[in-house]
Structure formats: structure tokens, C-alpha cells
Design an enzyme around this catalytic site. Sequence first.
Site, PDB file in Angstrom:
ATOM      1  N   TYR A  68      -3.267 -15.077  12.115  1.00  0.00           N
ATOM      2  CA  TYR A  68      -2.273 -15.438  12.052  1.00  0.00           C
ATOM      3  C   TYR A  68      -2.326 -16.950  11.590  1.00  0.00           C
ATOM      4  O   TYR A  68      -2.238 -17.372  12.093  1.00  0.00           O
ATOM      5  CB  TYR A  68      -0.706 -14.991  12.748  1.00  0.00           C
ATOM      6  CG  TYR A  68       0.410 -15.408  12.443  1.00  0.00           C
ATOM      7  CD1 TYR A  68       0.891 -14.440  12.033  1.00  0.00           C
ATOM      8  CD2 TYR A  68       1.208 -16.607  12.485  1.00  0.00           C
ATOM      9  CE1 TYR A  68       2.552 -15.112  10.970  1.00  0.00           C
ATOM     10  CE2 TYR A  68       2.331 -17.346  12.424  1.00  0.00           C
ATOM     11  CZ  TYR A  68       2.646 -16.163  11.549  1.00  0.00           C
ATOM     12  OH  TYR A  68       4.083 -16.784  10.748  1.00  0.00           O
ATOM     13  N   GLU A  84       2.832 -17.623   4.544  1.00  0.00           N
ATOM     14  CA  GLU A  84       2.740 -17.397   5.099  1.00  0.00           C
ATOM     15  C   GLU A  84       1.900 -15.684   5.420  1.00  0.00           C
ATOM     16  O   GLU A  84       2.032 -15.740   4.034  1.00  0.00           O
ATOM     17  CB  GLU A  84       3.819 -16.409   6.173  1.00  0.00           C
ATOM     18  CG  GLU A  84       3.601 -15.575   7.391  1.00  0.00           C
ATOM     19  CD  GLU A  84       4.675 -14.873   7.784  1.00  0.00           C
ATOM     20  OE1 GLU A  84       4.784 -15.022   9.438  1.00  0.00           O
ATOM     21  OE2 GLU A  84       4.572 -13.772   7.254  1.00  0.00           O
TER      22      GLU A  84
END
Length: 382
Positions: free
Chosen positions: A101, A191
Site C-alpha cells: 500500500y 494512491e
Amino acid sequence: MKLHEYEAKELFSKYGVRIPPGRVATTPEEVRRIASELGLPVVLKAQVVVAGRGKAGGIKTANTPEEAYELSQKMFGMNIKGLTVKKIYVTKYVEVSREMYLSLIIDRATRRYLFLASPIGGVDIEEIAKTAPEKIKRVYVDPFVGLRDYHVRAIVSWLGFQQGTPQWQQAASIVNAMYRIMVDYDAELVESNPLALTKDGDVIPLDARVIVDDNSLYRHPDLEKALEEDPRDVTEFEAYAKKIGFHYVELDGDIGIIGNGAGLTMSTMDLVYHFGGRPANFLDIGSGASREVVREAVKVLLNHPRVKVIFINIFGGITRADEVAWGVRDVLAQAGGAGKKIVVRMKGTNEELGRAILAEVGIPLFENAEEAAKKAVELAGA
């Protein structure tokens, strides 16, 4: 402005990041053709700007062009969190060795950019924070200093890569690209989740999200044009509200909220939460709303399939209570109550006249917002 995944990946690619081959389709026939041209298997990804597409059935893998066609027939027109699937991003399937992530946001409290990195990916950052908070690395970047090598080293090493390896270089280039996108496009979020280490040893973003500050769109005419052509994160009710002239935001509860003024509307939502309810929306009719605007606002919530109770909280200065009352009465006369209860608290200009108008259709007024909120929550529960 929330970019679709394919738009975010185009930005990543523009800044030198390798992404899996993929193209956008708007019909099942296009999906079948793209699947044949890309090579199999392929992944079909519904293009709606909300998280959790996979759990909602918006991401599917196909092993043949015909399977891709059949799956896409079911996916087009799907409703995912209030948004309709009109585009599908067809990408080449990638075998993954490990998921990570990586995101970049604005920390308004410290007035700095903030990288969030975790060697665990593929789930929401909130889930990681809850189950494995020690796995999240926070790296702050002062915008007056900019991204430096020591920032990049801290992030990439935390993701588990060794300096000097090809994977280190690829991950470092992704970190640098995300920062440049953040600054160049006035973004609020950049992201990749998951950021993947493939079986072939490459580090690539399997998914990408970018949110751009709406106030900066005049500096990005390409994005402004894309938003005009595709409103993307606007639900049917939000689009209608914008057309009529009041402010509406979709939420996930079952108590419809109407207020006049953003502050009052938000405090009304807080009251509902306080007493154990869940607002279905934020709806601000604004200052001095007319009978017609009130009528359309109530109509939106009467037609909303999730709303059980409508809670109207008005503090009238410029807004007249009798205009609000007439608007409520008009829509009930036109459409009936649709089986939904209406709770009203009105104070201020022409309050007594508004009370009399609503009394004729059997709607009592509450004297204070707390009692009205309690009643709304009670009715929703019942």
C-alpha cells in the site's frame, strides 16, 4: 474531482511509471475485442470513483474473450454505491507475488504532505490501521523543502526492497512520480492500492486513485473538460439537486436531512448520529429558499429508496417558515407521503403561520432540535 482508475493510471504513465496494458470499453463488444487484442487472461474493472468495487462485484477476471463479453454484460449498468457502471477498464492479468500500500495525502494539521506506506496492501488503509497499525509508515514532506532522497529511502525500505536492486529503483520512481502528480495537479490524494511486486520481479501499481482539488480545475482544462463530459461521482439525486439549485451529498443512512445553511444542516446530522441514527444525506436548501425549492428538496427524499424518515430542521431568518411549510404541503399533495414519516422543527420568521399550514396535513412541529432528532431516530428504528 475523483479520477477514474484509467485516468489515474494515464497520469502515472505520463510520469514514467510502468502500468499493466489496458483500455477502456463502453460496450460488451468493445470488451470482447480488447480482451482478444491484449491477450488472456484479462481483468474487467468497473469504472466508478468509489472504493470497494471488488466487494461489490465490480472486478472480474476472464479467461476467454467470450467470458469477458458475458461478464461485462452483467457489469454494465450495475449500481455500485449509488453510481452506475458505464465504463469498464480491461487490463492484462498480472501474476502477483506480494501486495503493498502506498498513498500521498495532505495533512492539514501539520500543513505538510504525508506518505502512508505499508508492506500490506489490497485492503483499505483503515483496515490496516485497525489490524496491523505497526505496519504503517508515515513520512512527512514539507512542501517548502520538497521530496528528498532520504524521504524516498525511508518509504522504499519500509516496503521491503533493498537498495541497488531493480525493485528499489522501480519503487523509488513510483514514489517520485506520485509526489510530482500531487504537486503538478493540485491533488488531495494520490494512491496505489495495491502496489504490487509481480512474479516477474517488477513493481507496478495494480490500482491507482487520484483526487484533484475542484478549486484548481481552472488550471487543468483537460480535467475540467473530462468532468463536464463525465460527472462521475455524482449520484442521480446529487445531479438533480445541482440542477434545481440546492446542495446535496449522498450518505449511507436512512434518515433524510433537510436544513437551511451548511452549519445547521451539519449540526442536524450530528444530532441524528448522537441519538443513534444514520443520516442518508446532507441537503442544504440555502438561505431564503422558496416554496418551489423546498418542494423539490422534499421530493428528492420521498423518492429516495433508502430514506425511511425525513427530518427537516429550519431556523428562519431570511428563510420563511411559511414558504417551507407550503413546499412540504405541495409535495405531499402531489405525491403523497410514499409511506415515509416527516419530522419538522422550524423556528423564526412566520413560524406560527408555518405551524398552521403543516398542522392541516397532520405534521406537528417540534420546539427544539434535540427532541425532533430523537423522534426521527425512533421512527427510523420502528
